[in-house]
Design a protein around this motif. Structure first.
Motif, PDB file in Angstrom:
ATOM      1  N   GLY A 283      -1.430  -5.446 -12.452  1.00 58.88           N
ATOM      2  CA  GLY A 283      -2.387  -4.436 -11.914  1.00 58.88           C
ATOM      3  C   GLY A 283      -3.826  -4.614 -12.882  1.00 58.88           C
TER       4      GLY A 283
ATOM      5  N   THR B 260      -1.359   2.636   1.386  1.00 58.31           N
ATOM      6  CA  THR B 260      -1.995   2.634   0.135  1.00 58.31           C
ATOM      7  C   THR B 260      -2.962   1.471  -0.349  1.00 58.31           C
ATOM      8  OG1 THR B 260      -0.473   1.466  -1.387  1.00 58.31           O
ATOM      9  CG2 THR B 260      -0.094   3.944  -1.262  1.00 58.31           C
ATOM     10  N   LEU B 261      -2.912   0.529   0.303  1.00 57.42           N
ATOM     11  CA  LEU B 261      -4.090  -0.627   0.103  1.00 57.42           C
ATOM     12  C   LEU B 261      -5.354  -0.119   0.130  1.00 57.42           C
ATOM     13  CD1 LEU B 261      -4.275  -3.628  -0.993  1.00 57.42           C
ATOM     14  CD2 LEU B 261      -3.879  -4.396   1.548  1.00 57.42           C
TER      15      LEU B 261
ATOM     16  N   LEU C 126      -6.561   2.712  -0.193  1.00 53.77           N
ATOM     17  CA  LEU C 126      -6.895   3.843  -1.090  1.00 53.77           C
ATOM     18  C   LEU C 126      -6.741   3.212  -2.680  1.00 53.77           C
ATOM     19  CD1 LEU C 126      -4.409   6.432   0.471  1.00 53.77           C
ATOM     20  CD2 LEU C 126      -6.929   6.235   0.638  1.00 53.77           C
ATOM     21  N   ILE C 127      -5.839   2.486  -3.009  1.00 49.24           N
ATOM     22  CA  ILE C 127      -5.937   2.190  -4.350  1.00 49.24           C
ATOM     23  C   ILE C 127      -6.025   0.707  -4.629  1.00 49.24           C
ATOM     24  CG2 ILE C 127      -4.356   4.110  -5.151  1.00 49.24           C
ATOM     25  CD1 ILE C 127      -2.003   2.509  -5.034  1.00 49.24           C
ATOM     26  N   GLY C 128      -5.936  -0.052  -3.605  1.00 52.49           N
ATOM     27  CA  GLY C 128      -6.020  -1.479  -3.882  1.00 52.49           C
ATOM     28  C   GLY C 128      -4.695  -2.270  -4.223  1.00 52.49           C
ATOM     29  N   TRP C 129      -4.888  -3.464  -4.335  1.00 49.11           N
ATOM     30  CA  TRP C 129      -3.589  -4.147  -4.650  1.00 49.11           C
ATOM     31  C   TRP C 129      -3.315  -3.930  -6.144  1.00 49.11           C
ATOM     32  CZ3 TRP C 129      -4.299  -7.672  -8.567  1.00 49.11           C
ATOM     33  CH2 TRP C 129      -5.579  -8.341  -8.743  1.00 49.11           C
ATOM     34  N   ARG C 130      -4.259  -3.657  -7.069  1.00 46.61           N
ATOM     35  CA  ARG C 130      -4.129  -3.167  -8.334  1.00 46.61           C
ATOM     36  C   ARG C 130      -3.211  -2.354  -8.484  1.00 46.61           C
ATOM     37  NH1 ARG C 130      -7.390  -6.786 -11.689  1.00 46.61           N
ATOM     38  NH2 ARG C 130      -9.014  -7.773 -10.427  1.00 46.61           N
ATOM     39  N   GLY C 131      -3.655  -0.973  -7.961  1.00 51.39           N
ATOM     40  CA  GLY C 131      -2.853   0.195  -7.752  1.00 51.39           C
ATOM     41  C   GLY C 131      -1.560  -0.164  -7.261  1.00 51.39           C
ATOM     42  N   ILE C 132      -1.380  -0.874  -6.406  1.00 53.47           N
ATOM     43  CA  ILE C 132      -0.113  -1.094  -5.818  1.00 53.47           C
ATOM     44  C   ILE C 132       0.994  -1.811  -6.805  1.00 53.47           C
ATOM     45  CG2 ILE C 132       1.299  -2.339  -4.064  1.00 53.47           C
ATOM     46  CD1 ILE C 132      -1.001  -1.985  -2.153  1.00 53.47           C
TER      47      ILE C 132
ATOM     48  N   ALA D 257       1.958   0.905  -9.486  1.00 54.27           N
ATOM     49  CA  ALA D 257       2.917   1.693  -9.002  1.00 54.27           C
ATOM     50  C   ALA D 257       4.204   1.041  -9.118  1.00 54.27           C
ATOM     51  CB  ALA D 257       2.275   2.457  -7.598  1.00 54.27           C
TER      52      ALA D 257
END
Length: 459
Positions: free
Chosen positions: A111, A175-176, A178-184, A187
């Motif tokens: 992330g 969520t992609l 909203l938070i992008g691949w980094r946030g995923i 998480a």
């Protein structure tokens, strides 16, 4: 100690475990291992849904995207081989716990990757942890569950892979934007704290404890398991342990890689290595690219993720059907059926995608493909650990998985190279040929293990 006495001691735990009825206690141990497997599978499957977004952000070519998609499998290649040997030497439980720490830290670091090189490096670390977990989880379940239920439970364990894959898709869909691949990725690192549940509630394999000479520990763990089962069956006495098929030969307590190439195990090793290589080359070469291929065909990101989730839903009845058929028909026949079905369905899907057919036809062909491919996974994971003795089971399963990871490493990268030249047709034809080769190998070299105890198969 006489040889006969040693044989009785070595066969004691196996005989006691085999006579236990399945209760809520064994199922709770299974559920803990399966939950860790589920989270692990989410981390692995998420790349299918975010590869297109990463490719766009970093401006990657198809070859570079294929290399990135393959990076986690490089880690799995080493993790699976090393973990198997460590688990046969130091125990199943500690290695299983360390695997969760590695993939949790790897996912967290993904992330925060600043460039594609860092992302590849962190995916390798994540893959190392995942590669460690898969063969150890298999060995733990195989050594706890009695023979009459083992195939079904190992197949259900593998069923948590399609569930994790689908959950990863749903997570990306929600969520992609909203938070992008980094946030995923950040998480997905959180479930690694589940390691504390494993540490507290899952015992060491009593079969392994006995095999390495820790007979008092093996007796203590087995006694605790017996007491829990008796309590859950209303105090009903347990059946008399059956005579084990153990031969009484002196056991070499080291994790024996060399044993994989002795006697009947040599043929089994060749069969398993080839089976895993071709099966995983075909599977990961296709599924890792599913979302990106749909985007390349003109579908927007949200639709490609949605369609991939729809296609993956067939994996649930696929692994359930495979788990049932394993015990009804047998491991070998089910394995061949799932591989042949995967080959035919992959080829048909490639033709439909190339023809730019209506969405209903695309999803219908994809459903058939995922039904057989996820069913194939159930057989692979049920079949593999049954073909080796306890002393080298994790080593054998680990190296088979490791060779398979070489195929999964090669698959996505090969797709990235041939896609510009052959299009969808060449990609899915490659997958179909890989599955067909794996089926032929099982037909020629496979053995049946249905209904036999682990000791009978290894005698």
């Amino acid at each position: 100690m006489t040889t006969n006495t040693g044989a009785r001691l070595r066969s004691n735990v196996a005989a006691r475990l085999e006579r236990l009825p399945m209760t809520r206690y064994q199922r709770s141990l299974f559920a803990i291992i399966a939950t860790a497997w589920f989270f692990d599978s989410m981390d692995l499957g998420i790349m299918t849904f975010v590869l297109g977004s990463i490719k766009t952000e970093f401006g990657l070519s198809t070859a570079q995207a294929g290399l990135l998609a393959s990076s986690s499998f490089l880690g799995m290649f080493f993790g699976a081989a090393i973990a198997g040997m460590l688990a046969d030497k130091f125990g199943r439980k500690p290695v299983f716990q360390w695997s969760m720490i590695f993939w949790g830290v790897g996912s967290l670091l993904c992330g925060f990757a600043q460039n594609v090189e860092q992302l590849m490096m962190f995916r390798i670390l994540l893959g190392f942890g995942m590669g460690m977990e898969f063969p150890i989880g298999l060995s733990m379940v195989s050594e706890i569950v009695p023979a009459k239920s083992r195939g079904r439970y190992v197949a259900i364990l593998e069923g948590f892979w399609p569930l994790g894959f689908i959950a990863a898709g749903i997570l990306a869909w929600l969520t992609l934007p909203l938070i992008g691949w980094r946030g995923i990725f950040i998480a997905l690192s959180v479930p690694a704290v589940f390691v504390f549940i494993v540490r507290r509630y899952v015992p060491e394999s009593p079969r392994w404890l006995e095999e390495v000479g820790r007979t008092q520990d093996a007796d203590r763990v087995t006694t605790q398991m017996e007491q829990r089962v008796i309590a859950l069956t209303g105090g009903k006495p347990l059946p008399t342990p059956m005579v084990s098929a153990d031969t009484g030969e002196k056991v070499n307590k080291r994790a024996l890689f060399a044993e994989l190439w002795r006697g009947v195990y040599a043929k089994r090793t060749v069969m398993l290595w080839a089976l895993w290589f071709f099966a995983l080359l075909g599977y990961y070469g296709l599924t890792t690219w599913l979302g990106a291929l749909l985007q390349q065909a003109g579908y927007e990101v949200t639709k490609s993720v949605t369609y991939t989730i729809y296609i993956s839903l067939a994996g649930i009845p696929g692994f359930i059907f495979s788990a049932w058929l394993l015990e009804v028909w047998g491991r070998k026949g089910t394995c061949v059926l799932m591989l042949v079905g995967s080959a035919i369905a992959a080829y048909v899907y490639g033709q439909v995608a190339t023809a730019q057919a209506p969405v209903a036809q695309l999803i219908g062909a994809g459903l058939c493909m995922q039904f057989f491919m996820f069913g194939m996974w159930s057989v692979l994971y049920a079949y593999t650990p049954e073909l080796y003795p306890t002393r080298s089971r994790a080593t054998g399963a680990g190296f088979a998985s490791s060779v398979g990871r070489f195929g999964s490493l090669l698959g996505p990268f090969a797709v990235g190279l041939i896609l510009p030249m052959t299009g969808h047709t060449g990609v899915f034809t490659l997958g179909a040929l890989s599955f067909a080769a794996a089926a032929l190998i099982v037909i020629v070299m496979g053995v049946e293990t249905k209904g036999k105890s682990l000791e009978e198969v290894s005698s």
